[in-house]
Design a protein around this motif. Structure first.
Motif, PDB file in Angstrom:
ATOM      1  N   GLY A 155      66.095   9.559  64.351  1.00 50.94           N
ATOM      2  CA  GLY A 155      65.958  10.879  64.988  1.00 50.94           C
ATOM      3  C   GLY A 155      65.180  11.687  64.209  1.00 50.94           C
ATOM      4  O   GLY A 155      64.318  12.494  64.682  1.00 50.94           O
ATOM      5  N   VAL A 156      65.302  11.580  62.433  1.00 49.78           N
ATOM      6  CA  VAL A 156      64.297  12.268  61.877  1.00 49.78           C
ATOM      7  C   VAL A 156      62.927  11.861  62.082  1.00 49.78           C
ATOM      8  O   VAL A 156      62.114  12.809  62.374  1.00 49.78           O
ATOM      9  CB  VAL A 156      64.626  11.905  60.282  1.00 49.78           C
ATOM     10  CG1 VAL A 156      63.634  12.408  59.412  1.00 49.78           C
ATOM     11  CG2 VAL A 156      66.078  12.564  60.025  1.00 49.78           C
TER      12      VAL A 156
ATOM     13  N   SER B 287      54.761  17.918  55.336  1.00 45.91           N
ATOM     14  CA  SER B 287      54.947  16.721  55.172  1.00 45.91           C
ATOM     15  C   SER B 287      56.232  16.372  54.264  1.00 45.91           C
ATOM     16  O   SER B 287      56.914  15.421  54.642  1.00 45.91           O
ATOM     17  CB  SER B 287      53.755  15.994  54.659  1.00 45.91           C
ATOM     18  OG  SER B 287      53.811  14.680  54.669  1.00 45.91           O
ATOM     19  N   GLU B 288      56.418  16.933  53.159  1.00 49.95           N
ATOM     20  CA  GLU B 288      57.298  16.570  52.034  1.00 49.95           C
ATOM     21  C   GLU B 288      58.564  17.169  52.634  1.00 49.95           C
ATOM     22  O   GLU B 288      59.649  16.206  52.400  1.00 49.95           O
ATOM     23  CB  GLU B 288      57.002  17.094  50.818  1.00 49.95           C
ATOM     24  CG  GLU B 288      55.859  16.541  49.777  1.00 49.95           C
ATOM     25  CD  GLU B 288      55.172  17.474  48.888  1.00 49.95           C
ATOM     26  OE1 GLU B 288      55.669  18.722  48.716  1.00 49.95           O
ATOM     27  OE2 GLU B 288      54.358  17.186  48.608  1.00 49.95           O
ATOM     28  N   ARG B 289      58.733  17.859  53.371  1.00 51.23           N
ATOM     29  CA  ARG B 289      60.103  18.077  53.977  1.00 51.23           C
ATOM     30  C   ARG B 289      60.479  17.118  54.959  1.00 51.23           C
ATOM     31  O   ARG B 289      61.684  16.809  55.095  1.00 51.23           O
ATOM     32  CB  ARG B 289      60.156  19.443  54.750  1.00 51.23           C
ATOM     33  CG  ARG B 289      59.810  20.840  53.696  1.00 51.23           C
ATOM     34  CD  ARG B 289      60.371  22.191  54.285  1.00 51.23           C
ATOM     35  NE  ARG B 289      59.343  22.502  55.438  1.00 51.23           N
ATOM     36  CZ  ARG B 289      58.243  23.469  55.154  1.00 51.23           C
ATOM     37  NH1 ARG B 289      57.909  23.769  53.969  1.00 51.23           N
ATOM     38  NH2 ARG B 289      57.616  23.481  56.129  1.00 51.23           N
ATOM     39  N   PHE B 290      59.404  16.575  55.637  1.00 55.88           N
ATOM     40  CA  PHE B 290      60.112  15.519  56.695  1.00 55.88           C
ATOM     41  C   PHE B 290      60.351  14.432  55.760  1.00 55.88           C
ATOM     42  O   PHE B 290      61.449  13.849  56.075  1.00 55.88           O
ATOM     43  CB  PHE B 290      58.554  15.024  57.374  1.00 55.88           C
ATOM     44  CG  PHE B 290      58.623  13.687  57.744  1.00 55.88           C
ATOM     45  CD1 PHE B 290      59.421  13.421  58.962  1.00 55.88           C
ATOM     46  CD2 PHE B 290      57.993  12.704  57.763  1.00 55.88           C
ATOM     47  CE1 PHE B 290      59.431  12.415  59.655  1.00 55.88           C
ATOM     48  CE2 PHE B 290      57.982  11.401  58.349  1.00 55.88           C
ATOM     49  CZ  PHE B 290      58.748  11.195  59.253  1.00 55.88           C
ATOM     50  N   TYR B 291      59.725  14.099  54.728  1.00 55.64           N
ATOM     51  CA  TYR B 291      60.313  12.739  53.785  1.00 55.64           C
ATOM     52  C   TYR B 291      61.387  13.184  53.164  1.00 55.64           C
ATOM     53  O   TYR B 291      62.247  12.307  52.848  1.00 55.64           O
ATOM     54  CB  TYR B 291      59.099  12.362  52.897  1.00 55.64           C
ATOM     55  CG  TYR B 291      57.968  11.639  53.479  1.00 55.64           C
ATOM     56  CD1 TYR B 291      58.198  10.528  53.878  1.00 55.64           C
ATOM     57  CD2 TYR B 291      56.568  12.372  53.801  1.00 55.64           C
ATOM     58  CE1 TYR B 291      57.115   9.740  54.480  1.00 55.64           C
ATOM     59  CE2 TYR B 291      55.833  11.613  54.449  1.00 55.64           C
ATOM     60  CZ  TYR B 291      55.885  10.332  54.743  1.00 55.64           C
ATOM     61  OH  TYR B 291      54.991   9.492  55.610  1.00 55.64           O
TER      62      TYR B 291
ATOM     63  N   GLY C  44      60.116  14.327  63.444  1.00 58.48           N
ATOM     64  CA  GLY C  44      58.640  14.611  62.719  1.00 58.48           C
ATOM     65  C   GLY C  44      57.557  14.224  63.348  1.00 58.48           C
ATOM     66  O   GLY C  44      56.650  15.138  63.319  1.00 58.48           O
ATOM     67  N   GLY C  45      57.729  13.428  64.476  1.00 59.47           N
ATOM     68  CA  GLY C  45      56.542  13.107  65.334  1.00 59.47           C
ATOM     69  C   GLY C  45      56.337  14.316  66.305  1.00 59.47           C
ATOM     70  O   GLY C  45      55.332  14.638  66.520  1.00 59.47           O
ATOM     71  N   ILE C  46      57.172  14.943  66.765  1.00 58.27           N
ATOM     72  CA  ILE C  46      57.464  16.111  67.766  1.00 58.27           C
ATOM     73  C   ILE C  46      56.699  17.363  66.987  1.00 58.27           C
ATOM     74  O   ILE C  46      55.982  17.929  67.513  1.00 58.27           O
ATOM     75  CB  ILE C  46      58.812  16.434  68.247  1.00 58.27           C
ATOM     76  CG1 ILE C  46      59.197  15.443  69.059  1.00 58.27           C
ATOM     77  CG2 ILE C  46      58.548  17.920  68.980  1.00 58.27           C
ATOM     78  CD1 ILE C  46      60.629  15.879  69.510  1.00 58.27           C
ATOM     79  N   ARG C  47      56.856  17.447  65.677  1.00 51.89           N
ATOM     80  CA  ARG C  47      56.407  18.216  64.809  1.00 51.89           C
ATOM     81  C   ARG C  47      54.936  18.206  64.103  1.00 51.89           C
ATOM     82  O   ARG C  47      54.337  18.984  63.301  1.00 51.89           O
ATOM     83  CB  ARG C  47      57.201  18.819  63.529  1.00 51.89           C
ATOM     84  CG  ARG C  47      58.867  19.489  64.315  1.00 51.89           C
ATOM     85  CD  ARG C  47      59.555  19.901  63.079  1.00 51.89           C
ATOM     86  NE  ARG C  47      60.883  20.528  63.485  1.00 51.89           N
ATOM     87  CZ  ARG C  47      61.637  21.209  62.684  1.00 51.89           C
ATOM     88  NH1 ARG C  47      61.488  21.095  61.521  1.00 51.89           N
ATOM     89  NH2 ARG C  47      62.823  21.691  63.198  1.00 51.89           N
TER      90      ARG C  47
END
Length: 416
Positions: free
Chosen positions: A359-360, A63-67, A364-367
């Motif tokens: 796009g990010v 989750s932190e990598r997404f942010y 993020g939603g896909i992952r």
């Protein structure tokens, strides 16, 4: 893992930052200067907190990598805007007043987006230290701020008998700022679903709608309705097919809202119907401006100055829409569409800077990352950005990035 002293200090920092940002939001529509100072102080605190997190290697989970991706995309957006603004601020050509205003807005807005990105990153790492008491207090602060804003707005409306502007130069800018404040309130609402929280939600929604009504900007009313319904479906997991009572209440609420704002919608429909006869209206101006923007892009896909864009766009409007005085006049300010605005000024690099953030979120939603929080302000940005250049204004950009940071707080980690 955090030791006891780290937890205690970081807990104070994070909770103070959340409350401070909500105070800044609450004051933004009727106080000038102080809200921005609060934002700057808290952003610098967050910057050093992020440096500490990197030093201690506290970035670990998915989750932190997404942010971190959201953070980097905001940095890229800010850098593109800052670079463009600096080039045309120091190119040796004296800009027109409108052009100078655009350049200064992008310059200041880019700095604030960059600073806000550090707040978001700080919350993504240490947001689990936010307490439920802080959440409730922050929601109360925002709600009180909205209520005071409504009082100030009513006084302004009764005094001047026109669309309210509050602390801004235009009613539309005020409406965007107000709805981003409401986005922050919804972001906090994700952290608690108890009865008192839902009462505050209802009050905040009604007050926000009343303010937007006084601002008279149609697109923000649509955004508010869509945002609230989406939030209820996602966060409260309401099945509209099975829960017919809630469905009925939603339909009734929409009908009431549309009825109250019916005059503005009727005016918009009439403008569309009468476009061939009278094109110099609010909607007619947008049509001419969008066409002139598309024409401008045929030969300008790199950095361009606002004055260059205005000159070419006005020639197009004068040739193709000679009676559209409204469009000819207002094209000097912006393109009235978020993507068209940045593309005509900052070229494909500007388009990429906006697309990257969306796009990010999609990736993020896909992952299966928790994107529901950050989606809240982006839903508003996308809808309002269809008919206006929203985060061109530095004040709006500030509230957008504050709302985004608050919405990045994770609901399942809130502590007592």
């Amino acid at each position: 893992m955090l030791n006891h002293n780290e937890t205690r200090i970081l807990k104070i920092i994070v909770n103070t930052t959340v409350i401070g940002l909500c105070i800044s939001l609450a004051l933004s529509m009727f106080v000038t200067g102080l809200p921005q100072k609060i934002f700057y102080v808290l952003s610098y605190v967050s910057f050093f907190t992020v440096l500490y997190a990197f030093f201690k290697k506290h970035f670990a989970c998915k989750s932190e990598r997404f942010y971190l991706g959201i953070f980097l995309s905001l940095v890229f957006l800010a850098v593109v805007r800052f670079t463009w603004a600096m080039i045309f601020k120091h190119d040796g050509v004296t800009p027109s007043p409108a052009s100078a205003g655009i350049i200064n807005n992008y310059l200041l807005g880019s700095k604030r987006i960059l600073l806000g990105a550090f707040i978001l990153l700080c919350f993504s790492v240490y947001g689990f230290l936010v307490t439920k008491r802080t959440i409730l207090l922050s929601k109360i602060i925002i709600t009180i701020g909205l209520m005071i804003t409504l009082g100030v707005g009513l006084h302004e409306h009764l005094t001047l008998n026109e669309r309210i502007k509050l602390t801004t130069d235009a009613a539309s800018i005020s409406s965007y700022m107000v709805i981003f404040i409401y986005c922050a309130h919804l972001g906090l609402s994700r952290l608690e679903h108890n009865a008192s929280s839902k009462i505050l939600d209802l009050i905040a929604f009604v007050v926000t709608f009343a303010i937007l009504y006084l601002c008279g900007t149609r697109i923000t009313v649509l955004a508010l309705i869509f945002l609230k319904i989406t939030f209820m479906l996602i966060e409260y997991k309401i099945n509209l097919i099975r829960n017919w009572r809630v469905t009925g209440l939603i339909i009734l609420a929409i009908a009431v809202i549309m009825g109250v704002t019916g005059k503005r919608w009727a005016q918009g429909i009439n403008d569309i119907q009468e476009y061939d006869v009278q094109s110099s209206t609010s909607l007619g101006a947008r049509m001419a401006i969008w066409e002139s923007g598309n024409f401008f892009l045929h030969s300008h896909l790199g950095f361009s100055s606002p004055d260059e864009r205005t000159e070419i766009a006005r020639k197009f409007i004068k040739t193709n829409h000679p009676e559209n005085i409204e469009g000819y006049t207002n094209v000097q300010y912006n393109m009235h569409n978020e993507f068209l605005e940045v593309t005509t000024l900052q070229g494909l690099l500007g388009t990429l800077s906006l697309l990257l953030i969306y796009g990010v979120i999609i990736v993020g939603g896909i992952r299966k990352c928790d994107i529901k929080g950050v989606m809240i302000p982006f839903i508003v940005l996308f809808i309002t950005g269809l008919t206006d250049s929203v985060i061109l204004n530095s004040q709006t950009a500030t509230l957008f990035v504050i709302a985004l940071a608050i919405c990045s707080l994770k609901p399942f980690k809130a502590v007592k």
